[in-house]
Design a protein around this motif. Structure first.
Motif, mmCIF file in Angstrom:
data_model
loop_
_atom_site.group_PDB
_atom_site.id
_atom_site.type_symbol
_atom_site.label_atom_id
_atom_site.label_comp_id
_atom_site.label_asym_id
_atom_site.label_seq_id
_atom_site.Cartn_x
_atom_site.Cartn_y
_atom_site.Cartn_z
ATOM 1 N N ALA A 157 0.843 -1.194 0.000
ATOM 2 C CA ALA A 157 0.000 0.000 0.000
ATOM 3 C C ALA A 157 0.878 1.244 0.000
ATOM 4 O O ALA A 157 1.828 1.346 0.783
ATOM 5 C CB ALA A 157 -0.922 0.007 1.217
ATOM 6 N N ALA A 158 0.568 2.183 -0.889
ATOM 7 C CA ALA A 158 1.377 3.401 -1.004
ATOM 8 C C ALA A 158 1.465 4.165 0.313
ATOM 9 O O ALA A 158 2.545 4.664 0.662
ATOM 10 C CB ALA A 158 0.827 4.294 -2.113
ATOM 11 N N PRO A 159 0.379 4.298 1.086
ATOM 12 C CA PRO A 159 0.509 5.002 2.374
ATOM 13 C C PRO A 159 1.507 4.340 3.314
ATOM 14 O O PRO A 159 2.194 5.038 4.064
ATOM 15 C CB PRO A 159 -0.916 4.947 2.946
ATOM 16 N N LEU A 160 1.607 3.007 3.279
ATOM 17 C CA LEU A 160 2.576 2.328 4.133
ATOM 18 C C LEU A 160 4.000 2.633 3.704
ATOM 19 O O LEU A 160 4.867 2.912 4.537
ATOM 20 C CB LEU A 160 2.340 0.808 4.101
ATOM 21 N N ALA A 161 4.256 2.564 2.400
ATOM 22 C CA ALA A 161 5.607 2.840 1.897
ATOM 23 C C ALA A 161 6.009 4.280 2.189
ATOM 24 O O ALA A 161 7.130 4.548 2.632
ATOM 25 C CB ALA A 161 5.677 2.552 0.401
ATOM 26 N N LEU A 162 5.099 5.212 1.949
ATOM 27 C CA LEU A 162 5.406 6.614 2.222
ATOM 28 C C LEU A 162 5.477 6.879 3.721
ATOM 29 O O LEU A 162 6.273 7.707 4.176
ATOM 30 C CB LEU A 162 4.344 7.509 1.577
ATOM 31 N N ILE B 176 0.485 15.898 11.580
ATOM 32 C CA ILE B 176 -0.545 16.829 11.107
ATOM 33 C C ILE B 176 -0.630 16.767 9.571
ATOM 34 O O ILE B 176 0.375 16.856 8.879
ATOM 35 C CB ILE B 176 -0.264 18.269 11.572
ATOM 36 N N PRO B 177 -1.830 16.617 9.026
ATOM 37 C CA PRO B 177 -1.977 16.474 7.578
ATOM 38 C C PRO B 177 -1.701 17.749 6.800
ATOM 39 O O PRO B 177 -1.615 17.714 5.576
ATOM 40 C CB PRO B 177 -3.443 16.041 7.419
ATOM 41 N N TYR B 178 -1.557 18.871 7.495
ATOM 42 C CA TYR B 178 -1.250 20.127 6.810
ATOM 43 C C TYR B 178 0.217 20.537 7.007
ATOM 44 O O TYR B 178 0.604 21.654 6.670
ATOM 45 C CB TYR B 178 -2.187 21.252 7.272
ATOM 46 N N GLY B 179 1.027 19.631 7.527
ATOM 47 C CA GLY B 179 2.457 19.897 7.647
ATOM 48 C C GLY B 179 3.181 19.642 6.336
ATOM 49 O O GLY B 179 2.738 18.843 5.504
ATOM 50 N N ALA B 180 4.309 20.311 6.151
ATOM 51 C CA ALA B 180 5.020 20.238 4.869
ATOM 52 C C ALA B 180 5.442 18.818 4.526
ATOM 53 O O ALA B 180 5.393 18.408 3.354
ATOM 54 C CB ALA B 180 6.243 21.156 4.919
ATOM 55 N N GLN B 181 5.881 18.045 5.518
ATOM 56 C CA GLN B 181 6.379 16.705 5.237
ATOM 57 C C GLN B 181 5.296 15.804 4.658
ATOM 58 O O GLN B 181 5.501 15.134 3.637
ATOM 59 C CB GLN B 181 6.970 16.085 6.519
ATOM 60 N N ILE B 182 4.140 15.762 5.307
ATOM 61 C CA ILE B 182 3.059 14.919 4.818
ATOM 62 C C ILE B 182 2.495 15.458 3.505
ATOM 63 O O ILE B 182 2.151 14.687 2.595
ATOM 64 C CB ILE B 182 1.955 14.783 5.887
ATOM 65 N N LEU B 183 2.419 16.770 3.369
ATOM 66 C CA LEU B 183 1.925 17.343 2.118
ATOM 67 C C LEU B 183 2.836 16.996 0.943
ATOM 68 O O LEU B 183 2.354 16.669 -0.145
ATOM 69 C CB LEU B 183 1.801 18.866 2.254
ATOM 70 N N LEU B 184 4.142 17.046 1.157
ATOM 71 C CA LEU B 184 5.081 16.720 0.091
ATOM 72 C C LEU B 184 4.951 15.247 -0.308
ATOM 73 O O LEU B 184 4.868 14.911 -1.497
ATOM 74 C CB LEU B 184 6.513 17.017 0.543
ATOM 75 N N ALA B 185 4.927 14.361 0.689
ATOM 76 C CA ALA B 185 4.820 12.928 0.399
ATOM 77 C C ALA B 185 3.496 12.596 -0.277
ATOM 78 O O ALA B 185 3.450 11.788 -1.212
ATOM 79 C CB ALA B 185 4.971 12.127 1.687
ATOM 80 N N SER B 186 2.420 13.230 0.171
ATOM 81 C CA SER B 186 1.116 12.948 -0.432
ATOM 82 C C SER B 186 1.049 13.450 -1.868
ATOM 83 O O SER B 186 0.398 12.831 -2.721
ATOM 84 C CB SER B 186 -0.004 13.571 0.404
ATOM 85 N N ALA B 187 1.723 14.572 -2.142
ATOM 86 C CA ALA B 187 1.742 15.090 -3.511
ATOM 87 C C ALA B 187 2.512 14.155 -4.433
ATOM 88 O O ALA B 187 2.095 13.896 -5.568
ATOM 89 C CB ALA B 187 2.360 16.487 -3.527
#
Length: 450
Positions: free
Chosen positions: A155-160, A390-401
């Motif tokens: 699953a992509a969320p697990l890898a990221l 936090i879903p609005y932090g730069a790290q998670i935003l970058l990985a999700s993009a």
């Protein structure tokens, strides 16, 4: 100067800054804008707060501006800004010559098929510890994690999530990380002392995280790797090794930049001094925003301190801990954990949160007879915990993009941050690790003590 009386109104400037920054992020989130919480640049949001702080100050405007400049020009803030710039340059040069890709690919050659997720965690942790930046690590490793997810069925969320977890581990523990520099300089402790305390908390959390990812891995994967030049790994190895020698962080970063640039020119006929110049300046530009914001927030912090805002906040945090029937060091440590958590939730940037909370945290630590090595560690630990969730932090935003998935899908897979938070809370409850008194306190800088 006479100690100021506690005044809640003195905190209005920082609340204005948070309202502007957070309000902009919420608005752009509702509009569906990518990187919504970074549409309004933080230094711009700080300008109205600075104006308000000057207006609220009872001193003449010229005196208020002078006090702001004294705060912004504090030697430890200037050092911090220099570290930001050189860290950005090192990360940029290393990436431009291929060191990031080479380091990642080198690790992939030795990954057993059953250890994909824990291996991604370890690779990201190593790179982030050497680079001192979680964003650079995620930018380098997330595309590879997405490729693994596509080829193996993970699953992509697990890898990221494994990549973000490793990146936050390095950001928290690295001795050249901007969060480490901010936490240690603000509390007046050495990098090595903070590392020793931090390691007793971060390493157990990392081991548990590794085991969690191992349990989640599937043994049916096939891993391929690409040709690489082992020499490109040298800059990271050298920086990582020098970080443990006690050499000044500015010297370490300069050596890393020069070594990476020399390797690039030697190994690639297309890499020139012009390429090196471009990469170094690009690194400066990437870190300019956080450098400028650090100057603004430090000056703003001094104005609020002069007007009694910090004193009011210290009293409020201490009153809360007393209402929970906690006293002494545990109360102080829970207070600092709560303070940095609240700051990071609003600011969505772990470095800025540390800068905002540093003076108050030091006041709490001194009042509760805490070891400043522990206060520095908890500032860094809890800021990284929140930043990785936090879903609005730069790290998670970058990985999700990069992964083209929702940021909310990643908050539950950054297992290191969840586990680190739990281990850190347990360390407060059981007062672990036990610390010996520092050999000498006279040589410690009184960082950011306005």
């Amino acid at each position: 100067m006479t100690a100021p009386l506690p005044r809640f109104t003195a905190l209005l400037p920082i609340l204005l800054f948070l309202a502007l920054f957070l309000g902009s992020g919420i608005y752009h989130t509702l509009q569906g804008t990518e990187f919504a919480f970074y549409q309004l640049k933080a230094p711009v949001a700080a300008l109205p707060a600075i104006v308000l702080a000057i207006m609220l100050n009872k001193q003449p405007i010229n005196d208020s501006i002078e006090r702001f400049l004294v705060g912004a020009a504090h030697p430890n803030i200037i050092l911090m800004c220099m570290v930001f710039m050189l860290a950005g340059a090192f990360a940029s040069v290393s990436k431009s010559i291929g060191s990031v890709d080479a380091t990642v690919q080198f690790g992939l050659q030795f990954i057993p098929a059953s250890l994909v997720l824990p291996a991604l965690f370890v690779i990201a942790a190593f790179i982030a510890t050497a680079m001192g930046t979680s964003m650079g690590t995620i930018a380098a490793c997330a595309p590879i994690a997405v490729g693994f997810a596509s080829a193996t069925g993970i699953a992509a969320p697990l890898a990221l999530g494994a990549i973000i977890s490793g990146a936050m581990f390095g950001d928290n523990l690295s001795m050249i990380s901007d969060t480490t520099i901010a936490a240690t300089r603000s509390q007046g402790v050495s990098l090595r002392d903070k590392f020793r305390v931090n390691a007793w908390i971060a390493l157990p959390a990392a081991v548990i995280t590794f085991l969690v990812f191992m349990l989640l891995s599937n043994g049916q994967h096939h891993i391929s790797s690409e040709p690489l030049s082992p020499l490109l790994i040298i800059p990271y190895v050298v920086v990582f090794a020098l970080a443990f020698t006690g050499m000044h962080v500015l010297a370490i970063l300069m050596i890393g930049i020069m070594l990476a640039g020399t390797l690039g020119i030697w190994l690639s006929p297309n890499y020139s001094l012009t390429s090196l110049n471009t990469a170094i300046y690009a690194g400066f530009v990437e870190l300019f925003e956080i450098m400028l914001l650090s100057l603004f927030i430090s000056g703003l912090s001094l104005l609020m301190h002069d007007q009694g805002g910090m004193r009011w906040l210290v009293n409020a945090i201490l009153a809360l801990t007393r209402s929970l029937r906690m006293t002494g060091k545990r109360a102080g440590e829970f207070g600092i954990a709560l303070l940095i958590t609240i700051a990071n939730l609003f600011v969505a940037n772990n470095v800025v949160a540390i800068v905002v909370a540093a003076d108050v945290a030091k006041d709490i630590a001194i009042e509760q007879a805490m070891d400043l090595r522990r206060s520095a560690s908890y500032l860094d630990i809890f800021s990284c915990v929140v930043q990785g969730l936090i879903p609005y932090g730069a790290q998670i935003l970058l990985a999700s993009a990069i992964g083209k998935i929702s940021p909310l899908a990643l908050t539950g897979t950054t297992y290191y941050c969840w586990i680190l938070g739990i281990v850190a809370v347990l360390s407060i409850i059981f007062q672990y690790p036990r610390l010996k008194p520092p050999a000498s306190t006279s040589a410690q800088p009184n960082a950011m003590a306005h």
